[in-house]
Design an enzyme around this catalytic site. Structure first.
Site, short mmCIF file in Angstrom:
data_model
loop_
_atom_site.label_atom_id
_atom_site.label_comp_id
_atom_site.label_asym_id
_atom_site.label_seq_id
_atom_site.Cartn_x
_atom_site.Cartn_y
_atom_site.Cartn_z
N HIS A 171 0.90 -1.14 0.05
CA HIS A 171 0.46 -0.46 -0.25
C HIS A 171 1.25 0.93 -0.46
CE1 HIS A 171 -3.66 -2.70 0.77
NE2 HIS A 171 -4.24 -0.92 0.37
N HIS A 218 0.32 -3.13 8.78
CA HIS A 218 1.93 -3.76 8.95
C HIS A 218 2.53 -2.86 10.26
CE1 HIS A 218 2.41 -4.52 4.17
NE2 HIS A 218 0.89 -4.20 4.59
#
Length: 401
Positions: A171, A218
């Protein structure tokens, strides 16, 4: 240095960021009932079973089987549900929206819209950069095999990609690469204040990167490495963009070479120790990139490549109701054709692969086999890319859109 890197991987750092934004995980003892002010989220506990023989049939649950224990037996075993509290709904919806900017829904809207309604020159650069950085990022995950943050202490708001590894954040890579590629491709081509463009690119990149911490997908190190890789890639390749674009449009061997290389990269994707969506998603991206190369070359061969009239930098025309209506009509027509192309290519490719391998491709587990998943994904999205870059612009021209 090692201690500093370890600290950036600490899930507690992600959990502290979530708490500072008003997102907290309920204690396990409080999850038996559903409180009115709580937004439910699922994380999956227990010892998951590995999928034996990724190149063959997955053994149990396919997409919902996760070997490290955080996402296991999603179809056949009872899920343990954890709930979380949201104190700041403004940040909650802002970060969910930002996370969507790095997902498929953004790619299939923003990139085609740029191609059909803005400038094919800019769209080509966006797609080429996106394909390359996403492949490197996705493959790196399955080579490094660094786990995502654990829950608890982290609240996880997404489950589809939880079976993937974490390093680096794709991302963060995609958001940084796309926003700064758009800036670099348009500066000097269009008249606008560079400072505003730079601020917008930084804002988009930062917002999407922070969303990966907020959603608990993350670590801080994953995000930092994703942003750093994207910026380094752009800095190294920017001087070659014009030559690459010229080669892509004029060399008759380039489309065939790209298709061969992209398919081999898909078929020889790093072997996974459990099934996840990374190989399928990467094949989809490479297929779309291959279709882009073929479509751009063919469009240029037919003399339909968009070349703006007038000296650079070009002025940005005001948006009138008539122009807005044309943009909507182009987009709706284009998306409709892409949906039909995807359905036709997917149906036909799965049918032929099923007959070739003598397997029932209606079974989701069969579709996860290497020899089924890669060809049908690659063919489907290569065809979609070709349609998007040739058929749709041609119809726009014929219909005077």
């Amino acid at each position: 240095m090692a201690q500093w890197l370890k600290a950036l991987q600490d899930p507690q750092l992600v959990a502290r960021f979530q708490r500072s934004c008003g997102l907290t995980l309920q204690p396990k003892a409080e999850t038996n009932g559903v409180s009115p002010g709580h937004v439910p989220s699922r994380t999956f506990q227990g010892g998951g079973s590995r999928t034996a023989g990724v190149k063959g049939f997955p053994q149990e649950n396919g997409m919902d089987s996760y070997s490290n224990g955080s996402y296991a037996n999603g179809l056949h075993k009872k899920e343990q549900v954890r709930k979380y509290d949201v104190q700041n709904y403004l940040l909650y919806y802002l970060f969910l929206f930002a996370a969507a900017l790095g997902q498929e829904v953004f790619y299939i809207t923003f990139l085609p819209f740029t191609l059909w309604n803005f400038d094919s020159f800019v769209a080509r650069r966006l797609i080429v950069v996106w394909v390359i950085v996403m492949y490197i990022g996705q493959a790196s995950k399955d080579l490094l095999k660094w786990p995502r943050p654990t829950s608890p202490p982290v609240v996880k708001l997404e489950t589809r990609v939880d079976a993937e590894y974490g390093m680096p954040s794709t991302h963060a890579i995609a958001a940084t690469a796309i926003s700064f590629t758009f800036l670099l491709a348009t500066m000097g081509r269009y008249q606008y204040p560079f400072g505003i463009g730079l601020a917008a690119a930084v804002c988009v990149s930062t917002l999407v990167s922070l969303s990966r911490l907020y959603t608990g997908m993350h670590t801080v190190l994953d995000v930092i490495c994703g942003v750093a890789f994207a910026l380094l890639f752009l800095a190294l390749t920017f001087p070659m963009w014009d030559a690459t674009d010229e080669l892509m449009l004029t060399n008759p061997l380039c489309p065939a070479l790209v298709v061969i290389v992209a398919f081999l990269l898909s078929y020889n994707y790093p072997e996974m120790d459990h099934y996840s969506t990374t190989r399928a998603d990467t094949t989809t991206i490479l297929g779309a990139g291959s279709g882009t190369f073929i479509g751009n070359w063919f469009t240029h061969y037919l003399g339909m490549t968009y070349v703006p009239a007038g000296p650079f930098p070009l002025g940005i025309p005001p948006i009138t109701p008539h122009m807005a209506l044309l943009h909507v009509a182009r987009f709706v027509l284009g998306v409709g054709l892409i949906v039909l192309a995807r359905y036709a290519a997917k149906t036909l490719s799965l049918k032929l692969l099923g007959l070739w391998h003598n397997v029932p491709t209606q079974d989701p587990l069969v579709r996860q086999r290497l020899e089924i998943e890669v060809p049908y994904k690659f063919v489907t999205y290569t065809f979609v890319g070709v349609v998007a870059h040739t058929v749709v612009p041609y119809l726009h021209h014929v219909l005077n859109l």
